[in-house]
Design an enzyme around this catalytic site. Structure first.
Site, short mmCIF file in Angstrom:
data_model
loop_
_atom_site.label_atom_id
_atom_site.label_comp_id
_atom_site.label_asym_id
_atom_site.label_seq_id
_atom_site.Cartn_x
_atom_site.Cartn_y
_atom_site.Cartn_z
N ASP A 284 11.92 0.49 62.34
CA ASP A 284 12.73 1.90 61.56
C ASP A 284 13.42 2.53 62.70
O ASP A 284 13.10 2.76 63.90
CB ASP A 284 11.75 2.86 60.92
CG ASP A 284 12.24 3.84 60.16
OD1 ASP A 284 12.98 3.45 59.23
OD2 ASP A 284 11.88 4.99 60.04
N HIS A 285 14.52 3.19 62.09
CA HIS A 285 15.47 4.23 62.94
C HIS A 285 15.90 3.23 64.25
O HIS A 285 16.01 3.89 65.40
CB HIS A 285 14.72 5.34 63.13
CG HIS A 285 15.04 6.32 62.21
ND1 HIS A 285 16.13 6.89 61.56
CD2 HIS A 285 13.79 6.67 61.34
CE1 HIS A 285 15.82 7.78 60.84
NE2 HIS A 285 14.60 7.78 60.31
N HIS B 38 13.54 15.38 58.67
CA HIS B 38 12.67 14.81 59.58
C HIS B 38 11.58 15.72 59.96
O HIS B 38 12.01 17.21 60.25
CB HIS B 38 13.25 13.97 60.46
CG HIS B 38 13.83 12.94 60.06
ND1 HIS B 38 15.02 12.83 59.97
CD2 HIS B 38 13.29 11.38 59.73
CE1 HIS B 38 15.50 11.67 59.58
NE2 HIS B 38 14.48 10.87 59.43
N HIS C 277 13.98 9.54 53.35
CA HIS C 277 13.45 10.07 54.88
C HIS C 277 12.98 11.35 54.86
O HIS C 277 13.53 12.02 53.75
CB HIS C 277 14.46 9.79 55.82
CG HIS C 277 14.90 8.21 55.99
ND1 HIS C 277 15.13 7.87 57.30
CD2 HIS C 277 14.95 7.27 55.36
CE1 HIS C 277 15.36 6.42 57.45
NE2 HIS C 277 15.24 6.04 56.26
N SER D 188 7.48 13.92 54.45
CA SER D 188 6.13 14.66 54.48
C SER D 188 6.61 16.26 54.17
O SER D 188 5.64 16.84 53.88
CB SER D 188 6.22 14.52 56.07
OG SER D 188 5.69 13.40 56.61
N ASN E 234 9.60 7.36 52.90
CA ASN E 234 9.18 7.30 54.26
C ASN E 234 8.40 8.39 54.69
O ASN E 234 8.82 9.53 54.37
CB ASN E 234 10.46 7.30 55.23
CG ASN E 234 11.15 6.03 55.20
OD1 ASN E 234 10.99 4.94 54.36
ND2 ASN E 234 11.84 5.71 56.25
N VAL E 235 7.21 8.27 55.07
CA VAL E 235 6.42 9.27 55.59
C VAL E 235 5.85 9.01 57.15
O VAL E 235 5.33 8.05 57.31
CB VAL E 235 5.14 9.39 54.73
CG1 VAL E 235 4.29 10.53 55.02
CG2 VAL E 235 5.74 9.72 53.18
N THR F 190 5.38 12.40 59.80
CA THR F 190 4.78 13.73 60.23
C THR F 190 3.46 14.16 59.39
O THR F 190 2.40 14.51 60.05
CB THR F 190 5.71 14.96 59.96
OG1 THR F 190 7.01 14.50 60.75
CG2 THR F 190 5.23 15.87 60.59
#
Length: 282
Positions: free
Chosen positions: A84-85, A182, A210, A213, A232-233, A235
């Protein structure tokens, strides 16, 4: 059981009108917790390792990737492995050999023309290596060099531009900026569900959220109904882990063996995964 390609999990979720969750792996305990929570929920899951996590492990991707893969293979549910990223093409080029079936190439901080050119090159290389590639257009807040707010003018993804971007780059999925950020520790993000719907109509590939959380349960359910396919999770797992570790050390201040507090942290992450997959499954 063998790992499943990310493309299969995402395609199956899209066909069912649901979303598949991708959780960030930082340590071995993250991978164990994610697969444990997914098994309890009876749901497939994506283990994703970010470039930042690779940097945390001394810049070596294979040890954490191989460990996560082995944990995934031992699970009783379908598990995929995603890088990822990624901003460094050198890291992207290690993905297939390290066991990943997919990657997210992140040129979202660059101006549109530079983002497009870099992502097109990344997609061409990735497809030649058999990798499914996700990219980002618009800019999700919460990164050190991000705009001040996820609600700042010009930050959110434009549907017409997104359609051109996907056609010109050839990417397989698109992370979109629709109001999440994020690294949020409170679930207070307000998403633009109408924009998600317009993006779904304009863009022929799966949409990715993204910064999930910081998004509440009802907002997540609405986002999936509007067209988000991959969630996407990261945190939320770290909040659960750190909270459990702090509680354990407060109860047992003389503790020196890390296993009791790491175990409670792992259990807390697994429960977070189970609950969130239940939200998405509902």
């Amino acid at each position: 059981m063998p790992l499943v390609p990310t493309s299969e999990l995402v395609s199956a979720a899209a066909a069912a009108g649901r979303a598949v969750a991708a959780f960030n792996v930082i340590t071995l305990e993250h991978a164990e917790a994610i697969t444990s929570g997914a098994t309890a929920a009876g749901a497939p899951v994506i283990l994703q390792i970010s470039e930042n996590a690779v940097r945390f492990h001394g810049g070596r991707v294979e040890p954490i990737a191989r460990a996560a893969a082995e944990v995934g293979k031992a699970a009783d549910v379908d598990v995929a492995l995603h890088l990822d990223h990624v901003t460094d093409m050198r890291l992207l080029r290690t993905a297939a050999d390290a066991g990943f079936s997919s990657a997210m190439f992140d040129a979202g901080a660059q101006p549109y023309a530079e983002n497009l050119a870099a992502t097109r090159a990344a997609a061409q290389w990735a497809h030649g290596a058999g990798l499914w590639l996700e990219a980002e257009l618009g800019y999700v807040g919460g990164k050190p060099d991000a705009p001040a707010s996820a609600h700042a003018a010009g930050v959110r993804t434009d549907p017409e531009e997104a359609a051109r971007y996907v056609a010109d780059t050839g990417v397989d999925a698109l992370a979109v900026a629709v109001g999440s950020s994020h690294a949020m520790t409170e679930r207070s993000a307000s998403l633009d569900h109408a924009l998600i719907g317009r993006l779904r109509e304009a863009v022929p590939v799966p949409l990715v959220l993204h910064g999930s959380s910081g998004v509440g349960d009802d907002e997540l359910r609405r986002a999936v109904r509007a067209g988000i396919v991959k969630i996407n999770v990261g945190t939320a797992l770290n909040v659960a882990f750190t909270g459990a570790v702090r509680e354990t050390l407060a109860e047992r201040p003389d503790l020196t063996d890390p296993r009791p507090y790491v175990a409670r942290g792992r259990e807390a992450m697994a429960e977070t995964v189970r609950v969130l997959l239940g939200v998405l499954g509902g």
